[in-house]
Design a protein around this motif. Structure first.
Motif, PDB file in Angstrom:
ATOM      1  N   ASP A   1      41.398  72.586 -18.291  1.00 20.16           N
ATOM      2  CA  ASP A   1      40.944  71.248 -18.676  1.00 20.16           C
ATOM      3  C   ASP A   1      42.030  70.460 -19.403  1.00 20.16           C
ATOM      4  O   ASP A   1      41.958  69.219 -19.475  1.00 20.16           O
ATOM      5  CB  ASP A   1      39.709  71.350 -19.584  1.00 20.16           C
ATOM      6  CG  ASP A   1      38.462  71.745 -18.817  1.00 20.16           C
ATOM      7  OD1 ASP A   1      38.470  71.626 -17.579  1.00 20.16           O
ATOM      8  OD2 ASP A   1      37.474  72.180 -19.450  1.00 20.16           O
ATOM      9  N   GLN A   2      43.021  71.151 -19.948  1.00 19.72           N
ATOM     10  CA  GLN A   2      44.104  70.472 -20.657  1.00 19.72           C
ATOM     11  C   GLN A   2      45.383  70.369 -19.835  1.00 19.72           C
ATOM     12  O   GLN A   2      46.404  69.881 -20.331  1.00 19.72           O
ATOM     13  CB  GLN A   2      44.401  71.219 -21.971  1.00 19.72           C
ATOM     14  CG  GLN A   2      43.224  71.291 -22.919  1.00 19.72           C
ATOM     15  CD  GLN A   2      42.697  69.920 -23.275  1.00 19.72           C
ATOM     16  OE1 GLN A   2      43.464  69.026 -23.661  1.00 19.72           O
ATOM     17  NE2 GLN A   2      41.384  69.732 -23.146  1.00 19.72           N
ATOM     18  N   GLY A   3      45.347  70.869 -18.577  1.00 21.12           N
ATOM     19  CA  GLY A   3      46.499  70.714 -17.703  1.00 21.12           C
ATOM     20  C   GLY A   3      47.416  71.914 -17.614  1.00 21.12           C
ATOM     21  O   GLY A   3      48.538  71.793 -17.096  1.00 21.12           O
TER      22      GLY A   3
ATOM     23  N   THR B   1      44.641  67.689 -14.811  1.00 20.84           N
ATOM     24  CA  THR B   1      43.612  68.470 -15.493  1.00 20.84           C
ATOM     25  C   THR B   1      42.387  68.568 -14.591  1.00 20.84           C
ATOM     26  O   THR B   1      42.187  67.733 -13.701  1.00 20.84           O
ATOM     27  CB  THR B   1      43.190  67.829 -16.829  1.00 20.84           C
ATOM     28  OG1 THR B   1      42.488  66.610 -16.572  1.00 20.84           O
ATOM     29  CG2 THR B   1      44.408  67.535 -17.710  1.00 20.84           C
TER      30      THR B   1
END
Length: 591
Positions: A72-74, A143
């Motif tokens: 989700d944060q890449g 993301t």
């Protein structure tokens, strides 16, 4: 420079709970906090969990959870290791558990942050009502949240174009770990454009099926649009007769290009009884009660009975009011209701007494979730005694009202604004004079800081009576200032205009209130406020109008479901007051 983030939990009792730590080499503080908050293992250790099986279950779930946080944060090439007494948790056999767990070490190597190499989404309809996320583009941080938002935007655009069965058809997502790039191609399967078919009921209700159909106003025959579907659900919920309304589409469309829907409805209990109370040092105690029937005749008709008794413990005699209102939804259309109103009131105020009765019939139009308007006509008879003597007023009156509520919360707003405008044209009967009363109430809110811990709130109230002179108007139509609803710190309705050797209400009115609300804990909020009020014999206030002001401090205690319990202390700062310091206790914010 690499950053090592370490969290120790459970060290206070090593014999009872496992020593647990999470290390995230190279991760910044924000990512570390997200990982710590998501970890079930850290949470279990913080609770003092000692069982081997629960700790192992938490650790096994953390592999997926922590990887998802990183996605989700890449970060698409992470390495997550969870060692329990030196053994990788994933390799511990559930049927051959160790007798105890003394230490748990979680190591998270996020790896490089990925960017989009290619970002493709299609096909899309010619007209787009939902913006595609700007971050879904080559060179932007990749993301999973952006991927989800882009896919949802593509589907929603087709739904707004009349394709209710639109969905993600296929997707190709590949990660180039050497270059830290993510290539994404999302294909949307729009399905056919369809029209609304029939609305069917999945279960019986105390509200008649015919009434449900009428209230929902289901747009049978119209091209599908999500807003039209949402309106039908909202109309049913708005009646107050249903606790739950869910409208789902059929799995397949009809041969004629329509799609049927099924409504699953749960009824609310038909009756509700509520109580309220407010106490101030000058106004005394006010108690109120409301009894409501949500489905009086089987068509979601709402009957509301209100009773109020105020002035208990004050210097004046008691005031009382009873009112009865019957609302019939969808009387002229799905957004138009018909209502009947009966009201009787006895007032013993500082400068006048009045016995009043009225009856009326009106219509209510709902334009959106925030805006509605009402128009009514009725008969109003008032026997009043004030500085001008004892008189009876009879009016054929109209009642016009429009309300817009753009606040984020009606209980304790932190942003947005609220507007309420009213007009009462009255035609005098049996010698009473005709005229027009105008009223306006505007409120605005602005939050500052983390979680809106500081809120600035402001209120503007205006009033005007156009037409007759002061002595020719019922005192119930005139304006006074002072008390909890206008200027705190001043006695209730203490400010009027000099007339006939005494005090009368004014034809012009202005009140301004400002509050600074600072939340000091989850439940408690401190408030500072300043109120000012002006009253004039003319229809509009001016710099020469009579005025007074009050200021003070207060505290709010938030109670889930009902709002804040309010306690205010206020003192007059401009204009005379015989009683000095005033206090106010009630439920809900002052405005």
């Amino acid at each position: 420079m690499a950053i090592m983030a370490i969290l120790f939990l459970g060290a206070g009792n090593a014999a009872m709970a496992a020593d647990t730590r999470l290390t995230a080499p190279g991760s910044d503080g924000d990512l570390r906090d997200l990982l710590q908050d998501a970890s079930a293992t850290l949470s279990a250790s913080a609770r003092g969990e000692t069982g081997v099986q629960p700790l192992l279950a938490a650790a096994l779930s953390d592999y997926r959870t922590l990887v998802q946080v990183l996605y989700d944060q890449g970060y698409f090439s992470p390495v997550v290791q969870i060692r329990m007494d030196g053994r990788e948790a994933a390799r511990i056999q559930p049927l051959n558990l160790p007798p105890e767990i003394k230490s748990i070490d979680i190591t998270v190597k996020a790896g490089p942050k990925f960017t989009f190499g290619t970002a493709e989404l299609g096909p899309l309809p010619p007209k787009r009502e939902v913006e595609i996320p700007e971050d879904f583009a080559a060179g932007r941080t990749a993301t999973t949240a952006v991927l989800r938002d882009a896919a949802n935007a593509g589907v929603d655009n087709w739904r707004y174009a009349g394709h209710p069965q639109a969905d993600v058809g296929s997707q190709s997502i590949t990660a180039n770990h050497l270059e830290a790039r993510l290539n994404a191609s999302l294909r949307i399967a729009p399905g056919p454009q369809l029209r609304f078919g029939a609305l069917k009921l999945a279960n019986p209700s105390a509200v008649r099926a015919e009434a449900i159909q009428r209230i929902a106003g289901f747009p049978t025959g119209e091209v599908f649009h999500p807003d039209l579907l949402s309106k039908s659900s909202t109309r049913l919920r708005r009646t107050g007769a249903f606790s739950s309304v869910v409208i789902r589409p059929a799995k397949t469309a009809n041969a004629d290009g329509t799609l049927d829907y099924t409504a699953t409805i749960e009824d609310m209990p038909p009756r509700r009884l509520t109580f309220g109370a407010e106490l101030s040092s000058s106004d005394g105690l006010e108690v109120s009660t409301t009894w409501m029937h949500r489905n009086l005749f089987g068509g979601a008709e709402r009957l509301r009975f209100e009773a109020r008794l105020s002035g208990i413990g004050s210097a004046n005699d008691l005031d009382g009011r009873v009112a009865l209102r019957l609302d019939r939804p969808a009387a002229f259309g799905p957004d138009d209701s018909l209502f009947y109103l009966l009201e009787a009131e006895r007032l013993d105020e500082e400068h006048y007494t009045a016995t009043r009765g009225l009856g009326g019939i009106g219509v209510r139009r709902v334009y959106s979730n925030q805006l509605f308007a009402e128009a009514a006509v009725g008969f109003d008879s008032t026997l009043a005694e004030d500085v001008f003597g004892k008189r009876r007023f009879k009016y054929l009156a109209g009642y016009l009202r429009a309300e817009y509520d753009g606040r984020d919360s009606s209980l304790s707003a932190t942003s947005g604004y609220y507007l309420d405008a009213r007009a009462v044209p009255f035609i005098g009967l049996d010698g009473s004079k005709s005229g027009l009363q105008l009223k306006f109430d505007g409120r605005a809110y602005k939050g500052f800081g983390p979680d809106d811990r500081i809120v600035l709130a402001g209120r503007l109230q205006l009033g005007s009576v156009i037409g007759p002179s002061l002595s020719e108007i019922s005192p119930t139509l005139l304006f006074y200032s002072g008390g909890a609803g206008s200027v705190r710190g001043q006695e209730f309705q203490s400010l009027g205009v000099p007339a006939g050797g005494g005090t009368a209400g004014g034809r012009g009115y202005l009140a301004l209130s400002g509050e600074v609300r600072g939340r000091i804990s989850e439940k408690f909020t401190l408030v500072g406020f300043y109120d000012v009020g002006l009253v004039d014999a003319d229809s509009f206030v001016s710099s020469d109008s009579a005025r007074h002001a009050g200021a003070g401090v207060g505290v709010r205690y938030d109670v889930a479901g009902i709002g804040a319990i309010r306690f205010d202390l206020a003192y007059p700062v401009d204009g005379g007051s015989e009683d000095g310091l005033q206090f106010y206790i009630g439920i809900g914010q002052a405005f």
